[in-house]
Design a protein around this motif. Structure first.
Motif, PDB file in Angstrom:
ATOM      1  N   MET A   1      45.084  71.056  20.769  1.00 11.60           N
ATOM      2  CA  MET A   1      47.210  70.972  20.497  1.00 11.60           C
ATOM      3  C   MET A   1      46.979  70.351  21.856  1.00 11.60           C
ATOM      4  O   MET A   1      46.977  71.343  22.810  1.00 11.60           O
ATOM      5  N   GLU A   2      47.961  69.200  21.389  1.00 15.57           N
ATOM      6  CA  GLU A   2      48.521  68.875  23.006  1.00 15.57           C
ATOM      7  C   GLU A   2      50.242  70.108  22.798  1.00 15.57           C
ATOM      8  O   GLU A   2      50.789  70.285  22.482  1.00 15.57           O
ATOM      9  N   ALA A   3      50.130  70.028  24.171  1.00 10.47           N
ATOM     10  CA  ALA A   3      51.399  71.201  24.569  1.00 10.47           C
ATOM     11  C   ALA A   3      52.483  69.686  25.907  1.00 10.47           C
ATOM     12  O   ALA A   3      51.471  69.228  26.706  1.00 10.47           O
ATOM     13  N   ASP A   4      53.401  69.727  26.013  1.00  8.02           N
ATOM     14  CA  ASP A   4      53.871  69.686  26.939  1.00  8.02           C
ATOM     15  C   ASP A   4      54.638  70.170  28.325  1.00  8.02           C
ATOM     16  O   ASP A   4      54.054  71.820  27.701  1.00  8.02           O
ATOM     17  N   ARG A   5      55.089  70.164  29.225  1.00  8.43           N
ATOM     18  CA  ARG A   5      55.401  70.775  30.193  1.00  8.43           C
ATOM     19  C   ARG A   5      56.704  71.013  30.490  1.00  8.43           C
ATOM     20  O   ARG A   5      57.684  69.889  30.416  1.00  8.43           O
ATOM     21  N   GLY A   6      57.191  72.029  30.505  1.00  8.35           N
ATOM     22  CA  GLY A   6      58.325  72.209  30.825  1.00  8.35           C
ATOM     23  C   GLY A   6      58.858  72.305  32.409  1.00  8.35           C
ATOM     24  O   GLY A   6      57.619  72.431  33.619  1.00  8.35           O
ATOM     25  N   ALA A   7      59.996  72.264  32.604  1.00  9.09           N
ATOM     26  CA  ALA A   7      60.689  72.015  34.740  1.00  9.09           C
ATOM     27  C   ALA A   7      59.724  73.672  35.091  1.00  9.09           C
ATOM     28  O   ALA A   7      59.259  73.275  36.252  1.00  9.09           O
ATOM     29  N   ASN A   8      59.340  75.006  34.076  1.00  7.74           N
ATOM     30  CA  ASN A   8      59.169  75.704  34.908  1.00  7.74           C
ATOM     31  C   ASN A   8      57.496  75.990  34.806  1.00  7.74           C
ATOM     32  O   ASN A   8      56.442  76.219  35.600  1.00  7.74           O
ATOM     33  N   GLY A   9      57.046  74.850  34.477  1.00  8.12           N
ATOM     34  CA  GLY A   9      55.698  74.449  34.059  1.00  8.12           C
ATOM     35  C   GLY A   9      54.583  75.168  33.151  1.00  8.12           C
ATOM     36  O   GLY A   9      53.372  74.994  33.348  1.00  8.12           O
TER      37      GLY A   9
END
Length: 110
Positions: A1-9
């Motif tokens: 599964m692919e995930a993005d990274r938020g500003a908080n990592g």
């Protein structure tokens, strides 16, 4: 599964990730390998999931079913052989184990 990274990592998964995880868990519960699941997930619909009858998908699932049938047959054969050994041992009794000839301290062959 692919995930993005938020500003908080932290990883941020798409909203359909929960559905995908549920599908994967159901398919793992059916005895499919992760390789099989990766192959057939594009044909999965809904949480349970329902699978579209793609010819390649059906062939993969039939192959897995055959492997399971073969494993079950081998286990049944092993189970029957073990049960036969247990029955035979119970009929022989356990008065003296291991069976020794009084003149020779070596075990007597069965």
């Amino acid at each position: 599964m692919e995930a993005d990274r938020g500003a908080n990592g932290y990883r941020e998964y798409h909203e359909n990730a929960v559905l995908r995880v549920k599908q994967i868990r159901h398919l793992l519960g059916a005895g499919l390998s992760s390789e099989d699941i990766a192959y057939l997930l594009p044909c999965a619909i809904g949480e349970a999931p329902k699978l579209l009858g793609c010819p390649e998908l059906l062939a993969a699932m039939r192959s897995r079913l055959q492997r399971l049938d073969d494993q079950m047959a081998a286990l049944a054969q092993s189970r029957n052989a073990l049960a036969d050994y247990i029955d035979a041992a119970e009929r022989m009794g356990s008065e003296k184990y291991p069976p020794f000839d009084d003149a020779d301290p070596e075990p007597v062959p069965a």
